[in-house]
Design a protein around this motif. Structure first.
Motif, PDB file in Angstrom:
ATOM      1  N   CYS A  18      12.989  -7.886   6.362  1.00 17.77           N
ATOM      2  CA  CYS A  18      12.086  -8.847   5.726  1.00 17.77           C
ATOM      3  C   CYS A  18      10.761  -8.217   5.316  1.00 17.77           C
ATOM      4  O   CYS A  18      10.386  -7.147   5.796  1.00 17.77           O
ATOM      5  N   SER A  19      10.049  -8.935   4.471  1.00 19.59           N
ATOM      6  CA  SER A  19       8.761  -8.466   3.960  1.00 19.59           C
ATOM      7  C   SER A  19       7.706  -8.345   5.059  1.00 19.59           C
ATOM      8  O   SER A  19       6.699  -7.672   4.858  1.00 19.59           O
ATOM      9  N   VAL A  20       7.922  -8.954   6.206  1.00 21.44           N
ATOM     10  CA  VAL A  20       6.979  -8.818   7.326  1.00 21.44           C
ATOM     11  C   VAL A  20       7.323  -7.610   8.204  1.00 21.44           C
ATOM     12  O   VAL A  20       6.593  -7.307   9.142  1.00 21.44           O
ATOM     13  N   ASP A  21       8.430  -6.932   7.900  1.00 19.48           N
ATOM     14  CA  ASP A  21       8.864  -5.777   8.679  1.00 19.48           C
ATOM     15  C   ASP A  21       8.209  -4.494   8.162  1.00 19.48           C
ATOM     16  O   ASP A  21       7.551  -4.489   7.111  1.00 19.48           O
ATOM     17  N   THR A  22       8.421  -3.424   8.914  1.00 22.03           N
ATOM     18  CA  THR A  22       7.864  -2.124   8.530  1.00 22.03           C
ATOM     19  C   THR A  22       8.973  -1.094   8.409  1.00 22.03           C
ATOM     20  O   THR A  22      10.073  -1.273   8.945  1.00 22.03           O
ATOM     21  N   ILE A  23       8.666  -0.028   7.692  1.00 22.38           N
ATOM     22  CA  ILE A  23       9.523   1.149   7.634  1.00 22.38           C
ATOM     23  C   ILE A  23       8.731   2.304   8.228  1.00 22.38           C
ATOM     24  O   ILE A  23       7.502   2.288   8.236  1.00 22.38           O
ATOM     25  N   THR A  24       9.442   3.294   8.741  1.00 21.86           N
ATOM     26  CA  THR A  24       8.814   4.505   9.237  1.00 21.86           C
ATOM     27  C   THR A  24       9.396   5.677   8.467  1.00 21.86           C
ATOM     28  O   THR A  24      10.627   5.790   8.327  1.00 21.86           O
ATOM     29  N   SER A  35       0.862  -1.190   0.000  1.00 23.45           N
ATOM     30  CA  SER A  35       0.000   0.000   0.000  1.00 23.45           C
ATOM     31  C   SER A  35       0.891   1.230   0.000  1.00 23.45           C
ATOM     32  O   SER A  35       2.004   1.199   0.530  1.00 23.45           O
ATOM     33  N   ALA A  36       0.382   2.317  -0.554  1.00 19.85           N
ATOM     34  CA  ALA A  36       1.134   3.572  -0.548  1.00 19.85           C
ATOM     35  C   ALA A  36       1.399   4.006   0.890  1.00 19.85           C
ATOM     36  O   ALA A  36       0.551   3.851   1.764  1.00 19.85           O
ATOM     37  N   CYS A  37       2.567   4.554   1.127  1.00 18.01           N
ATOM     38  CA  CYS A  37       2.980   5.002   2.454  1.00 18.01           C
ATOM     39  C   CYS A  37       2.994   6.533   2.449  1.00 18.01           C
ATOM     40  O   CYS A  37       3.861   7.144   1.811  1.00 18.01           O
ATOM     41  N   PRO A  38       2.037   7.168   3.136  1.00 18.28           N
ATOM     42  CA  PRO A  38       1.916   8.625   3.090  1.00 18.28           C
ATOM     43  C   PRO A  38       3.204   9.344   3.493  1.00 18.28           C
ATOM     44  O   PRO A  38       3.800   9.051   4.523  1.00 18.28           O
ATOM     45  N   GLY A  39       3.642  10.256   2.635  1.00 18.19           N
ATOM     46  CA  GLY A  39       4.812  11.076   2.907  1.00 18.19           C
ATOM     47  C   GLY A  39       6.135  10.470   2.497  1.00 18.19           C
ATOM     48  O   GLY A  39       7.156  11.149   2.484  1.00 18.19           O
ATOM     49  N   THR A  42      11.072  14.022  12.399  1.00 19.48           N
ATOM     50  CA  THR A  42      10.060  13.426  13.268  1.00 19.48           C
ATOM     51  C   THR A  42       9.472  12.208  12.571  1.00 19.48           C
ATOM     52  O   THR A  42       9.460  12.119  11.338  1.00 19.48           O
ATOM     53  N   ARG A  43       8.972  11.289  13.363  1.00 17.53           N
ATOM     54  CA  ARG A  43       8.409  10.060  12.788  1.00 17.53           C
ATOM     55  C   ARG A  43       7.062  10.333  12.134  1.00 17.53           C
ATOM     56  O   ARG A  43       6.197  10.967  12.715  1.00 17.53           O
ATOM     57  N   GLY A  44       6.919   9.812  10.932  1.00 17.30           N
ATOM     58  CA  GLY A  44       5.668   9.909  10.201  1.00 17.30           C
ATOM     59  C   GLY A  44       4.999   8.550  10.133  1.00 17.30           C
ATOM     60  O   GLY A  44       5.040   7.776  11.084  1.00 17.30           O
ATOM     61  N   ALA A  45       4.429   8.247   8.978  1.00 13.66           N
ATOM     62  CA  ALA A  45       3.692   6.997   8.780  1.00 13.66           C
ATOM     63  C   ALA A  45       4.616   5.790   8.905  1.00 13.66           C
ATOM     64  O   ALA A  45       5.793   5.841   8.550  1.00 13.66           O
ATOM     65  N   THR A  46       4.062   4.701   9.417  1.00 15.99           N
ATOM     66  CA  THR A  46       4.746   3.416   9.451  1.00 15.99           C
ATOM     67  C   THR A  46       3.999   2.493   8.505  1.00 15.99           C
ATOM     68  O   THR A  46       2.776   2.387   8.572  1.00 15.99           O
ATOM     69  N   CYS A  47       4.752   1.844   7.615  1.00 13.96           N
ATOM     70  CA  CYS A  47       4.130   1.058   6.549  1.00 13.96           C
ATOM     71  C   CYS A  47       4.851  -0.266   6.359  1.00 13.96           C
ATOM     72  O   CYS A  47       6.061  -0.364   6.584  1.00 13.96           O
ATOM     73  N   GLY A  48       4.098  -1.269   5.904  1.00 13.46           N
ATOM     74  CA  GLY A  48       4.650  -2.592   5.666  1.00 13.46           C
ATOM     75  C   GLY A  48       5.426  -2.678   4.372  1.00 13.46           C
ATOM     76  O   GLY A  48       5.126  -1.985   3.401  1.00 13.46           O
ATOM     77  N   LEU A  49       6.427  -3.539   4.372  1.00 12.76           N
ATOM     78  CA  LEU A  49       7.222  -3.805   3.179  1.00 12.76           C
ATOM     79  C   LEU A  49       6.595  -4.933   2.371  1.00 12.76           C
ATOM     80  O   LEU A  49       5.826  -5.739   2.902  1.00 12.76           O
ATOM     81  N   GLY A  50       6.959  -5.001   1.108  1.00  9.16           N
ATOM     82  CA  GLY A  50       6.595  -6.123   0.256  1.00  9.16           C
ATOM     83  C   GLY A  50       7.799  -7.043   0.120  1.00  9.16           C
ATOM     84  O   GLY A  50       8.786  -6.906   0.850  1.00  9.16           O
ATOM     85  N   THR A  51       7.740  -7.964  -0.826  1.00 11.86           N
ATOM     86  CA  THR A  51       8.892  -8.825  -1.078  1.00 11.86           C
ATOM     87  C   THR A  51       9.974  -8.022  -1.793  1.00 11.86           C
ATOM     88  O   THR A  51       9.724  -6.954  -2.354  1.00 11.86           O
ATOM     89  N   PHE A  52      11.183  -8.545  -1.747  1.00 13.92           N
ATOM     90  CA  PHE A  52      12.336  -7.895  -2.356  1.00 13.92           C
ATOM     91  C   PHE A  52      12.620  -8.579  -3.695  1.00 13.92           C
ATOM     92  O   PHE A  52      13.038  -9.736  -3.728  1.00 13.92           O
TER      93      PHE A  52
END
Length: 122
Positions: free
Chosen positions: A89-95, A68-72, A103-113
């Motif tokens: 990993c693909s089950v991890d998230t980025i912020t 999904s799109a990650c705002p910002g 400052t911390r914004g949206a936190t979003c899930g990763l897909g496969t690499f």
């Protein structure tokens, strides 16, 4: 062991907004993988709210298309992620780290690499 890594996207002064940049074409170069070795990441390039290229030491590139799109993300282009056992990993998230002030914004899930070969820019 957990640790946080702040990964600034490649410094592109042109990258004021995500809409100003085109996502480089990429040809798949093997099967997608669920994890990459974080210690082997050389740098990242954020192309949009949903596409990040992970450039590895040794010149291999993995494209991650977020589910999904990650705002910002496409605007700020700097990410933070937590590493467990040295794998991202693909089950991890980025912020998203928002500027100014990181400052911390949206936190979003990763897909496969997906290993890719990037098409050179004209």
């Amino acid at each position: 062991m957990k640790r946080w890594l702040m990964i600034p996207a490649t410094l592109l002064t042109l990258a004021a907004t995500g809409a100003d940049q085109r996502i480089p074409e990429a040809t798949p170069d093997g099967e997608p993988v669920n994890c990459i070795r974080a210690s082997q990441i050389d740098h990242t390039v954020v192309h949009s709210d949903s596409v990040i290229d992970f450039h590895m030491k040794g010149r291999k590139v993995y494209r991650n298309e977020l589910p999904s799109a990650c705002p910002g993300l496409g605007f700020n282009r700097t990410i933070l992620y937590q590493v467990r056992a040295n794998d991202l990993c693909s089950v991890d998230t980025i912020t998203v780290l928002e500027t100014p002030g990181l400052t911390r914004g949206a936190t979003c899930g990763l897909g496969t690499f997906q290993p890719v070969t990037l098409t050179p820019a004209n």
